[in-house]
Write an enzyme that holds these catalytic residues in place. Structure first.
Site, PDB file in Angstrom:
ATOM      1  N   HIS A 188     -29.975  -3.438 -20.076  1.00  0.00           N
ATOM      2  CA  HIS A 188     -28.883  -4.021 -19.271  1.00  0.00           C
ATOM      3  C   HIS A 188     -27.546  -3.442 -19.726  1.00  0.00           C
ATOM      4  CE1 HIS A 188     -27.203  -7.569 -16.942  1.00  0.00           C
ATOM      5  NE2 HIS A 188     -26.122  -7.044 -17.510  1.00  0.00           N
TER       6      HIS A 188
ATOM      7  N   HIS B 186     -23.542  -1.840 -17.881  1.00  0.00           N
ATOM      8  CA  HIS B 186     -22.725  -1.584 -16.682  1.00  0.00           C
ATOM      9  C   HIS B 186     -22.028  -0.240 -16.882  1.00  0.00           C
ATOM     10  CE1 HIS B 186     -22.992  -5.813 -15.100  1.00  0.00           C
ATOM     11  NE2 HIS B 186     -23.328  -6.005 -16.373  1.00  0.00           N
TER      12      HIS B 186
ATOM     13  N   GLN C 235     -21.152  -7.915  -7.896  1.00  0.00           N
ATOM     14  CA  GLN C 235     -20.261  -8.523  -8.900  1.00  0.00           C
ATOM     15  C   GLN C 235     -19.449  -9.697  -8.340  1.00  0.00           C
ATOM     16  OE1 GLN C 235     -19.022  -7.564 -12.575  1.00  0.00           O
ATOM     17  NE2 GLN C 235     -18.838  -9.696 -11.944  1.00  0.00           N
TER      18      GLN C 235
ATOM     19  N   HIS D 265     -28.229 -11.171 -12.541  1.00  0.00           N
ATOM     20  CA  HIS D 265     -27.333 -11.871 -13.463  1.00  0.00           C
ATOM     21  C   HIS D 265     -27.478 -13.360 -13.140  1.00  0.00           C
ATOM     22  CE1 HIS D 265     -25.498  -8.019 -14.321  1.00  0.00           C
ATOM     23  NE2 HIS D 265     -24.594  -8.570 -15.112  1.00  0.00           N
TER      24      HIS D 265
ATOM     25  N   GLU E  32     -24.975 -17.015 -16.069  1.00  0.00           N
ATOM     26  CA  GLU E  32     -24.113 -16.512 -17.151  1.00  0.00           C
ATOM     27  C   GLU E  32     -22.882 -17.403 -17.226  1.00  0.00           C
ATOM     28  OE1 GLU E  32     -22.686 -12.488 -16.905  1.00  0.00           O
ATOM     29  OE2 GLU E  32     -22.092 -12.457 -19.012  1.00  0.00           O
TER      30      GLU E  32
ATOM     31  N   ASP F  58     -25.018  -4.158 -22.547  1.00  0.00           N
ATOM     32  CA  ASP F  58     -24.172  -4.770 -21.517  1.00  0.00           C
ATOM     33  C   ASP F  58     -22.873  -4.014 -21.272  1.00  0.00           C
ATOM     34  OD1 ASP F  58     -23.666  -6.564 -19.493  1.00  0.00           O
ATOM     35  OD2 ASP F  58     -22.861  -8.122 -20.797  1.00  0.00           O
TER      36      ASP F  58
ATOM     37  N   TRP G  20     -14.890  -6.458 -20.220  1.00  0.00           N
ATOM     38  CA  TRP G  20     -15.555  -7.632 -20.791  1.00  0.00           C
ATOM     39  C   TRP G  20     -15.791  -7.520 -22.295  1.00  0.00           C
ATOM     40  CZ3 TRP G  20     -16.733  -5.305 -16.161  1.00  0.00           C
ATOM     41  CH2 TRP G  20     -16.510  -6.076 -15.022  1.00  0.00           C
TER      42      TRP G  20
HETATM   43 FE   FE2 Z   1     -24.138  -7.900 -17.247  1.00  0.00          FE
END
Ligand code: FE2
Length: 430
Positions: free
Chosen positions: A59, A61, A154, A212, A215, A311, A317
């Site tokens: 996982h 991005h 997203q 996702h 979360e 991630d 993030w």
């Molecule tokens: Fe993610």
């Protein structure tokens, strides 16, 4: 006598202490024995160090990677400001820009011993720039790494203009897997409708699902149970994963018990992202602050497959990281209280073999004769020592070919008029 393409001599395998030679021919493991009599066109001496299958980053991005601090920053450090900052720079990304940043991150991951990467790609963009960029890159680097692309909404599916159409278009424009984000929809009911759409789309197109899911710290966010039910209804056992699932850390014990049971029955996998979630979750808490990770110890004991992801690398993030999945595994074992000997070995499996089970459902994933010769020679003698030392990946092998190398770190301390070499192993000579 036969001559093999490559022989790795004197390897220590994760499964035992006996030193093993690994013979490789035509890109596959052709022999495993304590001492192979053949010779190799190329021979590598593992010198008793650990040799394993590669890491799997289940996982990440890659579209947002390496945008911080050059392009934007996240001053609050929160998940929501991260989405806001990404939304601000998203209109300006270009195909070449995404490819350059993603390529850099992929090379970092390969250097750390990762050869399978599943990237979520934001498809809330009429231009689908990130998807087109990563589709091109996927083919350009296919000799180096297996890259899977998830159509990731997203900003939601039902609450985003043309959200459903964008998801369908993304699958036809190169996305491999159907993603989702049900907890981001405006209502619980819309979250369920989103998941029903995701599963129907995946079944219609013959794709895997990776959503996702939950979360959030909100204990009322319970979309994982809906995913488990839909996995059962659509007969998709082994083909569905829920990523993040951090709300699980807030469920009461009775509900957690029920959920683990239905997850195990459904054949779903859970993908935890310990590095990012430990800093993104618990932001509304005073003390104590929740840990921000799915309860992977309980899930693992219940027989639910757990894999790990990095991630984020230097994105809105999470501003840190070099794509070293051993760091994610190290963080996971601490957050999950998995410091028992067998538990630490299980953490290493989550980062390797379990990830491969998620990546390629139904394919053999352990080191064995006949398997594709994707291997890592570590600078450590066991999985637990690898988790303690966080060593370099000395040699990374892809389909029988060396694709990355690193020199082991060496340290020395001067005292009493002499210089002492250290490698942080108990048997070091002083
Ligand atoms: Fe993610």
């Amino acid at each position: 006598m036969d001559r093999l393409d490559l022989i790795i001599r004197d390897a220590c395998l994760a499964t035992g202490n006996e030193r093993t030679d690994i013979g490789i021919n035509a890109g596959r493991i052709s022999a495993l024995a304590p001492r192979l009599p053949e010779t190799g066109q190329q021979e590598l001496n593992a010198e008793g160090q650990l040799v394993t299958v590669p890491m799997v980053d289940a996982h990440i991005h890659l579209d947002a990677t390496l945008t911080v601090p050059q392009r934007t920053t996240n001053q609050s450090g929160t998940l929501l400001e991260g989405i806001q900052r990404w939304g601000e720079i998203k209109p300006d990304i270009t195909i070449e820009d995404v490819k350059a940043r993603a390529r850099q991150a992929i090379l970092w991951e390969v250097a750390h011993g990762t050869l399978q990467i599943r990237s979520h790609v934001d498809v809330c963009d009429e231009r689908l720039v990130a998807l087109k960029a990563l589709r091109e890159l996927k083919h350009e680097i296919a000799d180096l790494v297996d890259l899977q692309l998830v159509a990731f909404p997203q900003e939601g599916v039902l609450c985003y203009p043309h959200g459903k159409e964008l998801m369908e278009t993304a699958l036809h424009e190169g996305a491999d897997i159907v993603g989702g984000i049900p907890h981001y929809e405006w209502t619980r009911e819309d979250g369920i409708r989103e998941l029903e759409f995701v599963f129907e789309l995946a079944q219609r197109e013959g794709r895997l699902v990776d959503v996702h899911c939950d979360e959030t710290d909100d204990p009322e966010s319970r979309f994982v149970e809906t995913m488990a039910r839909l996995t059962q209804v659509h007969h998709m056992a082994g083909r569905v994963a829920a990523s993040h699932t951090t709300a699980m850390h807030s469920y009461n014990s009775a509900y957690g018990f029920k959920l683990r049971r239905i997850l195990q029955k459904s054949g779903m996998a859970i993908i935890a992202n310990p590095l990012t979630n430990v800093v993104l979750q618990g932001r509304f808490d005073d003390f104590p602050k929740r840990r921000g990770m799915a309860p992977i110890k309980d899930l693992n004991e219940a027989g639910v497959p757990v894999a790990l992801g990095f991630d984020c690398i230097m994105d809105p993030w999470y501003p840190l990281g070099t794509g070293n999945l051993l760091q994610a595994a190290w963080m996971a074992l601490h957050l999950a209280h998995m410091t028992g000997q067998t538990q630490m070995e299980q953490i290493f499996r989550m980062a390797t073999i379990n990830g491969q089970g998620v990546f390629h459902p139904g394919q053999p994933s352990d080191l064995a004769v006949g398997r594709q010769a994707d291997l890592v020679i570590w600078d450590a003698t066991s999985p637990v020592e690898a988790l303690r030392l966080l060593p370099v990946a000395r040699t990374v092998i892809r389909r029988g070919r060396v694709v990355a190398e690193a020199d082991p770190a060496r340290h020395s301390v001067r005292y009493g008029g002499k210089t002492v070499s250290l490698d942080f192993r108990p048997h070091s000579r002083v």
